[in-house]
Design a protein around this motif. Sequence first.
Motif, PDB file in Angstrom:
ATOM      1  N   PHE A  27       0.851  -1.181   0.000  1.00 22.86           N
ATOM      2  CA  PHE A  27       0.000   0.000   0.000  1.00 22.86           C
ATOM      3  C   PHE A  27       0.888   1.232   0.000  1.00 22.86           C
ATOM      4  O   PHE A  27       2.084   1.164   0.331  1.00 22.86           O
ATOM      5  N   GLU A  28       0.319   2.353  -0.347  1.00 19.53           N
ATOM      6  CA  GLU A  28       1.032   3.620  -0.333  1.00 19.53           C
ATOM      7  C   GLU A  28       0.389   4.530   0.702  1.00 19.53           C
ATOM      8  O   GLU A  28      -0.761   4.931   0.543  1.00 19.53           O
ATOM      9  N   GLY A  29       1.138   4.843   1.757  1.00 16.76           N
ATOM     10  CA  GLY A  29       0.606   5.749   2.747  1.00 16.76           C
ATOM     11  C   GLY A  29       1.046   5.401   4.154  1.00 16.76           C
ATOM     12  O   GLY A  29       2.104   4.802   4.376  1.00 16.76           O
ATOM     13  N   LEU A  30       0.183   5.755   5.109  1.00 17.99           N
ATOM     14  CA  LEU A  30       0.472   5.667   6.539  1.00 17.99           C
ATOM     15  C   LEU A  30      -0.464   4.663   7.199  1.00 17.99           C
ATOM     16  O   LEU A  30      -1.639   4.562   6.837  1.00 17.99           O
ATOM     17  N   ALA A  31       0.072   3.930   8.179  1.00 20.15           N
ATOM     18  CA  ALA A  31      -0.737   3.012   8.982  1.00 20.15           C
ATOM     19  C   ALA A  31      -0.319   3.161  10.447  1.00 20.15           C
ATOM     20  O   ALA A  31       0.868   3.101  10.766  1.00 20.15           O
ATOM     21  N   ILE A  32      -1.309   3.377  11.310  1.00 22.02           N
ATOM     22  CA  ILE A  32      -1.090   3.425  12.757  1.00 22.02           C
ATOM     23  C   ILE A  32      -1.759   2.182  13.350  1.00 22.02           C
ATOM     24  O   ILE A  32      -2.956   1.972  13.156  1.00 22.02           O
ATOM     25  N   VAL A  33      -0.979   1.380  14.053  1.00 20.03           N
ATOM     26  CA  VAL A  33      -1.447   0.085  14.545  1.00 20.03           C
ATOM     27  C   VAL A  33      -1.494   0.117  16.068  1.00 20.03           C
ATOM     28  O   VAL A  33      -0.549   0.586  16.718  1.00 20.03           O
ATOM     29  N   ILE A  34      -2.601  -0.388  16.614  1.00 20.39           N
ATOM     30  CA  ILE A  34      -2.792  -0.523  18.056  1.00 20.39           C
ATOM     31  C   ILE A  34      -3.036  -1.990  18.350  1.00 20.39           C
ATOM     32  O   ILE A  34      -4.038  -2.564  17.914  1.00 20.39           O
ATOM     33  N   ASP A  35      -2.116  -2.617  19.088  1.00 19.01           N
ATOM     34  CA  ASP A  35      -2.297  -4.007  19.488  1.00 19.01           C
ATOM     35  C   ASP A  35      -1.415  -4.289  20.705  1.00 19.01           C
ATOM     36  O   ASP A  35      -0.787  -3.379  21.256  1.00 19.01           O
ATOM     37  N   SER A  36      -1.398  -5.544  21.109  1.00 19.12           N
ATOM     38  CA  SER A  36      -0.630  -5.958  22.286  1.00 19.12           C
ATOM     39  C   SER A  36       0.461  -6.926  21.861  1.00 19.12           C
ATOM     40  O   SER A  36       0.219  -7.840  21.058  1.00 19.12           O
ATOM     41  N   GLN A  37       1.652  -6.723  22.403  1.00 19.62           N
ATOM     42  CA  GLN A  37       2.789  -7.608  22.169  1.00 19.62           C
ATOM     43  C   GLN A  37       3.385  -7.991  23.514  1.00 19.62           C
ATOM     44  O   GLN A  37       3.791  -7.129  24.292  1.00 19.62           O
ATOM     45  N   GLY A  38       3.398  -9.295  23.774  1.00 18.47           N
ATOM     46  CA  GLY A  38       3.938  -9.759  25.052  1.00 18.47           C
ATOM     47  C   GLY A  38       3.151  -9.275  26.246  1.00 18.47           C
ATOM     48  O   GLY A  38       3.725  -9.055  27.320  1.00 18.47           O
ATOM     49  N   GLY A  39       1.857  -9.089  26.084  1.00 18.51           N
ATOM     50  CA  GLY A  39       1.019  -8.644  27.186  1.00 18.51           C
ATOM     51  C   GLY A  39       1.036  -7.148  27.422  1.00 18.51           C
ATOM     52  O   GLY A  39       0.407  -6.675  28.371  1.00 18.51           O
ATOM     53  N   ARG A  40       1.733  -6.366  26.572  1.00 18.40           N
ATOM     54  CA  ARG A  40       1.795  -4.915  26.729  1.00 18.40           C
ATOM     55  C   ARG A  40       1.202  -4.244  25.492  1.00 18.40           C
ATOM     56  O   ARG A  40       1.494  -4.629  24.371  1.00 18.40           O
ATOM     57  N   GLY A  41       0.376  -3.249  25.741  1.00 15.78           N
ATOM     58  CA  GLY A  41      -0.215  -2.522  24.642  1.00 15.78           C
ATOM     59  C   GLY A  41       0.815  -1.622  23.955  1.00 15.78           C
ATOM     60  O   GLY A  41       1.657  -1.006  24.613  1.00 15.78           O
ATOM     61  N   GLN A  42       0.727  -1.543  22.640  1.00 14.59           N
ATOM     62  CA  GLN A  42       1.655  -0.751  21.855  1.00 14.59           C
ATOM     63  C   GLN A  42       0.921  -0.001  20.764  1.00 14.59           C
ATOM     64  O   GLN A  42      -0.103  -0.461  20.254  1.00 14.59           O
ATOM     65  N   ILE A  43       1.485   1.154  20.392  1.00 14.42           N
ATOM     66  CA  ILE A  43       1.044   1.920  19.235  1.00 14.42           C
ATOM     67  C   ILE A  43       2.250   2.081  18.332  1.00 14.42           C
ATOM     68  O   ILE A  43       3.301   2.568  18.771  1.00 14.42           O
ATOM     69  N   ARG A  44       2.128   1.677  17.073  1.00 18.33           N
ATOM     70  CA  ARG A  44       3.236   1.732  16.131  1.00 18.33           C
ATOM     71  C   ARG A  44       2.799   2.429  14.846  1.00 18.33           C
ATOM     72  O   ARG A  44       1.634   2.358  14.461  1.00 18.33           O
ATOM     73  N   GLY A  45       3.757   3.076  14.203  1.00 19.37           N
ATOM     74  CA  GLY A  45       3.502   3.762  12.958  1.00 19.37           C
ATOM     75  C   GLY A  45       4.297   3.142  11.825  1.00 19.37           C
ATOM     76  O   GLY A  45       5.478   2.798  11.984  1.00 19.37           O
TER      77      GLY A  45
END
Length: 481
Positions: free
Chosen positions: A142-160
């Motif tokens: 895809f072309e553009g931006l994605a902001i992801v909200i999920d949990s990794q190892g039991g900790r919530g994360q926000i990634r771009g």
Amino acid sequence: MAPLRTWLPVLGLWLLQAGQAHARAQGYTGAEHPFKQEPEWDPFFTFGHHHPISHDGQKIDHFEVIGHPEILSDRVILTPPHPGNQRSAIWSDHSNHNEQWEFHVPFRASGPERAGGSLQIWYTYRGSSATGTSSIYTAKPFEGLAIVIDSQGGRGQIRGYLNDGSTDYSIHHHPQSLAFGQCEAAYRNLGRPSDLKISYTHDHGLRVELDDHICFETNKIKLPSNYRWGVSAASAENPDSFELFGLKLALHKEWEDHHFDNDHQVNEGFHAEKEQQIKNREKKGEKQKKEDHHEEEIQKRHKEAADHHARMADSKYRDFKSQYEFKDEDAGHFKDHDSQFSDLHLRMQALTHQVAEVQRVTGEISYNVGNMLDTMNEFFGHRDGGDGGQFEHTLKDVERRLHNVDQTVQNLERSLRHEGDKINLLNEHHDNLHHKVKEAVIAHGPNLGFSVSLVIVVQVMLAIAYIVYKRRRSMSPKKYL
């Protein structure tokens, strides 16, 4: 001094009212701050600001709903708490013409302790036609931006994530390593909605905030306009439930907040009425212009949405038509070997790109078919010769239960038939009872003539016995005293 003391409260009240009037005229409202300016929401990229969200529970104005989310009056449940493995998305059917903006995503995530799922906010060129309900782990180029909200190892994360259309996240072994910014965030089971804010300006770049706390920011990227907004959610087998309370796009002109001290506002209050009169005269002329411009903008965006749907219906990849197409040329056009080699090289290069595109599309089709087959094999039965899948187990369980029901019905039928025979026998016995009693009385009772004769004989015998008794008594000797 007395007149001055009399007029001071009146003058102070007038200054306060003039300052408030000026603040209202400038558009500054709100209880948190007396001069906090209410954002200007773009109606083509905003829903949830007014209720109900949908008039029919199926469609949202200016947005495309993909999958089967549950649309309520005040929120949209993208992934329900049961069952798991659900996907859905909401995409705008207009391109964003705003060069600077502030995008708000109020959401809530809830689920059991070991639940899983992800929420993606997309700002991409092709929108739903390329991404649909995909998560960052299954997204094709895809072309553009994605902001992801999920949990990794039991900790919530926000990634771009940023992509120029060359990276296929669905085949990458570790998509988390491709994020350009990330932070830890507590967003699950808070019991309240969380506000994710994504802001972008030319001067300060991109900023991502959760509940007014900065997650990450950068001024090294440039996001073009004419991209489309979208939100998708995917849940695991043990699902997280993602609820979307709306989307709001504010026309953000400056990055800094507007702060005014009270002294400055009081000084401006002296000129508030005069400035208001001038502005009223100017607004009368500008109001009609704004209405005309707004109407033209609405018609333009409606036309753009219609063109977008027509383009998507005509060809999903029309925007990515190969740039290596060449028109046919006559053989006499090439006078030397260099031109012939150059044309052959370009055509071979174009053929290579077209074959690569065919392979990519074929790989995508193969991937989708593989997922479908895996799902079917998981549901209908394993390919490794196991004891069957969920569907087969379900059919066997249903067959076993039907067999038990059939046996129970047969036993009940036999019992009812046996009881019916007993009931018929009792009915027949009761019907013939009085006849049998009569026959028994007639057959086994004494004869009437014999009874009468017996009575007469007994009477005669008693009479004879009485006569004999009287005669013997009269003939017996008498005794005298």
